[in-house]
Design a protein around this motif. Sequence first.
Motif, PDB file in Angstrom:
ATOM      1  N   PRO A   1      -6.092   3.902  -4.888  1.00  0.00           N
ATOM      2  CA  PRO A   1      -7.137   2.933  -4.832  1.00  0.00           C
ATOM      3  C   PRO A   1      -8.345   3.391  -3.869  1.00  0.00           C
ATOM      4  O   PRO A   1      -8.008   4.199  -3.001  1.00  0.00           O
ATOM      5  CB  PRO A   1      -6.309   1.848  -4.003  1.00  0.00           C
ATOM      6  CG  PRO A   1      -5.334   2.329  -3.372  1.00  0.00           C
ATOM      7  CD  PRO A   1      -4.871   3.442  -4.068  1.00  0.00           C
TER       8      PRO A   1
ATOM      9  N   CYS B   1      -9.434  -3.166  -2.217  1.00  0.00           N
ATOM     10  CA  CYS B   1      -8.055  -2.489  -2.134  1.00  0.00           C
ATOM     11  C   CYS B   1      -7.598  -2.163  -0.834  1.00  0.00           C
ATOM     12  O   CYS B   1      -6.300  -2.099  -0.600  1.00  0.00           O
ATOM     13  CB  CYS B   1      -8.121  -1.473  -3.153  1.00  0.00           C
ATOM     14  SG  CYS B   1      -9.543  -0.209  -2.498  1.00  0.00           S
TER      15      CYS B   1
ATOM     16  N   TYR C   1      -5.310  -4.871   0.457  1.00  0.00           N
ATOM     17  CA  TYR C   1      -4.166  -5.002  -0.141  1.00  0.00           C
ATOM     18  C   TYR C   1      -2.974  -3.959  -0.242  1.00  0.00           C
ATOM     19  O   TYR C   1      -1.913  -4.267  -0.258  1.00  0.00           O
ATOM     20  CB  TYR C   1      -4.260  -5.540  -1.833  1.00  0.00           C
ATOM     21  CG  TYR C   1      -5.126  -6.913  -1.675  1.00  0.00           C
ATOM     22  CD1 TYR C   1      -4.589  -7.966  -1.304  1.00  0.00           C
ATOM     23  CD2 TYR C   1      -6.552  -6.823  -2.231  1.00  0.00           C
ATOM     24  CE1 TYR C   1      -5.534  -9.154  -1.314  1.00  0.00           C
ATOM     25  CE2 TYR C   1      -7.154  -7.993  -2.176  1.00  0.00           C
ATOM     26  CZ  TYR C   1      -6.689  -9.220  -1.943  1.00  0.00           C
ATOM     27  OH  TYR C   1      -7.288 -10.331  -1.870  1.00  0.00           O
ATOM     28  N   TYR C   2      -3.717  -2.773  -0.297  1.00  0.00           N
ATOM     29  CA  TYR C   2      -2.854  -1.504  -0.562  1.00  0.00           C
ATOM     30  C   TYR C   2      -2.341  -0.845   0.986  1.00  0.00           C
ATOM     31  O   TYR C   2      -3.141  -0.920   1.848  1.00  0.00           O
ATOM     32  CB  TYR C   2      -3.314  -0.425  -1.378  1.00  0.00           C
ATOM     33  CG  TYR C   2      -3.736  -0.881  -2.769  1.00  0.00           C
ATOM     34  CD1 TYR C   2      -2.276  -0.327  -3.701  1.00  0.00           C
ATOM     35  CD2 TYR C   2      -4.421  -1.437  -3.370  1.00  0.00           C
ATOM     36  CE1 TYR C   2      -2.414  -0.822  -4.955  1.00  0.00           C
ATOM     37  CE2 TYR C   2      -4.344  -1.930  -4.641  1.00  0.00           C
ATOM     38  CZ  TYR C   2      -3.519  -1.316  -5.540  1.00  0.00           C
ATOM     39  OH  TYR C   2      -3.458  -1.710  -6.831  1.00  0.00           O
ATOM     40  N   ARG C   3      -1.016  -0.494   0.998  1.00  0.00           N
ATOM     41  CA  ARG C   3      -0.629   0.032   2.306  1.00  0.00           C
ATOM     42  C   ARG C   3      -1.600   1.625   2.765  1.00  0.00           C
ATOM     43  O   ARG C   3      -1.899   1.852   3.807  1.00  0.00           O
ATOM     44  CB  ARG C   3       0.684   0.450   2.013  1.00  0.00           C
ATOM     45  CG  ARG C   3       1.287   1.656   3.106  1.00  0.00           C
ATOM     46  CD  ARG C   3       1.405   1.023   4.604  1.00  0.00           C
ATOM     47  NE  ARG C   3       2.182   1.783   5.455  1.00  0.00           N
ATOM     48  CZ  ARG C   3       1.685   3.187   5.884  1.00  0.00           C
ATOM     49  NH1 ARG C   3       0.288   3.255   5.844  1.00  0.00           N
ATOM     50  NH2 ARG C   3       2.171   3.973   6.577  1.00  0.00           N
TER      51      ARG C   3
ATOM     52  N   SER D   1      -5.193   3.840   1.230  1.00  0.00           N
ATOM     53  CA  SER D   1      -6.045   3.727   0.166  1.00  0.00           C
ATOM     54  C   SER D   1      -7.141   4.649   0.650  1.00  0.00           C
ATOM     55  O   SER D   1      -7.058   5.367   1.864  1.00  0.00           O
ATOM     56  CB  SER D   1      -6.849   2.366   0.232  1.00  0.00           C
ATOM     57  OG  SER D   1      -7.337   1.919   1.534  1.00  0.00           O
TER      58      SER D   1
ATOM     59  N   CYS E   1      -2.829   7.513  -6.285  1.00  0.00           N
ATOM     60  CA  CYS E   1      -1.640   6.915  -5.515  1.00  0.00           C
ATOM     61  C   CYS E   1      -0.763   6.712  -6.667  1.00  0.00           C
ATOM     62  O   CYS E   1      -0.947   6.026  -7.331  1.00  0.00           O
ATOM     63  CB  CYS E   1      -2.068   5.687  -4.761  1.00  0.00           C
ATOM     64  SG  CYS E   1      -0.593   4.865  -3.880  1.00  0.00           S
TER      65      CYS E   1
ATOM     66  N   GLY F   1       1.753   4.772  -6.261  1.00  0.00           N
ATOM     67  CA  GLY F   1       2.126   3.422  -6.019  1.00  0.00           C
ATOM     68  C   GLY F   1       3.665   3.184  -5.877  1.00  0.00           C
ATOM     69  O   GLY F   1       4.504   2.198  -6.748  1.00  0.00           O
TER      70      GLY F   1
ATOM     71  N   ASP G   1       7.636   2.210  -4.938  1.00  0.00           N
ATOM     72  CA  ASP G   1       8.086   0.901  -4.389  1.00  0.00           C
ATOM     73  C   ASP G   1       8.162   0.752  -2.914  1.00  0.00           C
ATOM     74  O   ASP G   1       7.806  -0.367  -2.377  1.00  0.00           O
ATOM     75  CB  ASP G   1       9.499   0.780  -4.979  1.00  0.00           C
ATOM     76  CG  ASP G   1       9.203   0.468  -6.359  1.00  0.00           C
ATOM     77  OD1 ASP G   1       8.225   0.181  -7.041  1.00  0.00           O
ATOM     78  OD2 ASP G   1      10.509   0.891  -7.110  1.00  0.00           O
TER      79      ASP G   1
ATOM     80  N   CYS H   1       6.519   2.452   0.222  1.00  0.00           N
ATOM     81  CA  CYS H   1       5.231   3.340   0.590  1.00  0.00           C
ATOM     82  C   CYS H   1       5.579   4.189   1.548  1.00  0.00           C
ATOM     83  O   CYS H   1       6.263   3.745   2.806  1.00  0.00           O
ATOM     84  CB  CYS H   1       4.170   2.701   0.894  1.00  0.00           C
ATOM     85  SG  CYS H   1       2.776   3.794   1.615  1.00  0.00           S
TER      86      CYS H   1
ATOM     87  N   TYR I   1       3.512   6.887   2.791  1.00  0.00           N
ATOM     88  CA  TYR I   1       2.296   7.488   3.303  1.00  0.00           C
ATOM     89  C   TYR I   1       2.082   7.412   4.844  1.00  0.00           C
ATOM     90  O   TYR I   1       2.540   6.622   5.344  1.00  0.00           O
ATOM     91  CB  TYR I   1       1.048   6.605   2.880  1.00  0.00           C
ATOM     92  CG  TYR I   1      -0.216   7.300   3.335  1.00  0.00           C
ATOM     93  CD1 TYR I   1      -0.840   8.591   2.492  1.00  0.00           C
ATOM     94  CD2 TYR I   1      -0.844   7.145   4.349  1.00  0.00           C
ATOM     95  CE1 TYR I   1      -1.876   9.021   2.914  1.00  0.00           C
ATOM     96  CE2 TYR I   1      -1.957   7.584   4.854  1.00  0.00           C
ATOM     97  CZ  TYR I   1      -2.684   8.409   3.873  1.00  0.00           C
ATOM     98  OH  TYR I   1      -3.784   9.259   4.559  1.00  0.00           O
TER      99      TYR I   1
END
Length: 340
Positions: free
Chosen positions: A267, A287, A290-292, A294, A323, A325, A327, A329, A331
């Motif tokens: 993202p 994004c 919402y995303y862990r 980005s 990414c 994605g 299940d 994360c 990162y």
Amino acid sequence: MKVVPVESAVGMVLCHDMTRIVPDEYKGPAFRKGHVVTESDIPALLRIGKEHVYVLDMPPGTIHEDEAAMRIAKAAAGPGLTLTPVCEGRVNMTAAPGLLDVNVEALYEINSIEEVVLATMHKGTAFTAPRDVAGTRVVPLVVDEARIERVETICAANYPVIQVRPLQRKSVGIVTTGSEIFHGRIQDEFGPVLERKLDLLGSRTMGQTFVGDEVKATRDAILQFVVDGADMVMVTGGMSVDPDDQTPAGIRATGADVVTYGSPTFPGAMFLLAYLGDVPILGLPGCVMYYRASIFDLVVPRLLAGERVSRSDIISMGHGGFCAGCDTCRYPLCSFGKHD
């Protein structure tokens, strides 16, 4: 390799593990391969039945693997790194919180030397807690000292080969656009996310200004933060291609130099980066909320470490910018953002 009486083995290198057995209690190594025998080891060796031992005959001009690993680590490690004790011939480098920086060309040159091993995590990886990021050893128990001297020469010419640059504490202004939030129709959720992310990186928010969709209002809010001493300004909302999304126009209206509008990351594709003098202005797509992980996590740590991120830097993110994605994360311990 040769056999010597245990009393004559002081200062010599053991060729194999030696097992200690205590019935019903313990079975394991009393001494490991590569151990350098000391005077105090002799009673313990005799107690496990070792009156003679196999040792390495170290020719002149060679050094033990433990000494070699520590010399390589000391030569390669720069600021922000501490060294672990030698363990089974290996030394790790432990990073303080910050951004890992690696001279990849020098690393390649070092590993081109036969029997020398130096491995790192990807450069550009940011850490908010201490962790091991590199390790080194030599392959044999005994290595030619000349090879280690070559490593030290390369490291001296390229110092530091490995370093961790600290994340500077910055004051960040947040401008949130959108009439739906400005008029109280919905509650903003972006600001709290940014506050948490910045706090984790050691920076702080100096305030959040809410504006509608007007270009002038966005421009004025950004400029006010700069006047008030912001080190960085983040603008949320209005980053898509809808007619009412005027955030990019508001950023341009400040007179800032736009580095990029668009980033080859998912993202983060609708990301904007600009500079007003030395102050970075970031247009953050939804994004980030919402995303862990980005585009925020790829760019902001570099800015906090003192980099001036260029368009070329953004373009290079295309390789590794997708990414997976997962299940769960993990990162930054994954491929996202790793492009070298």
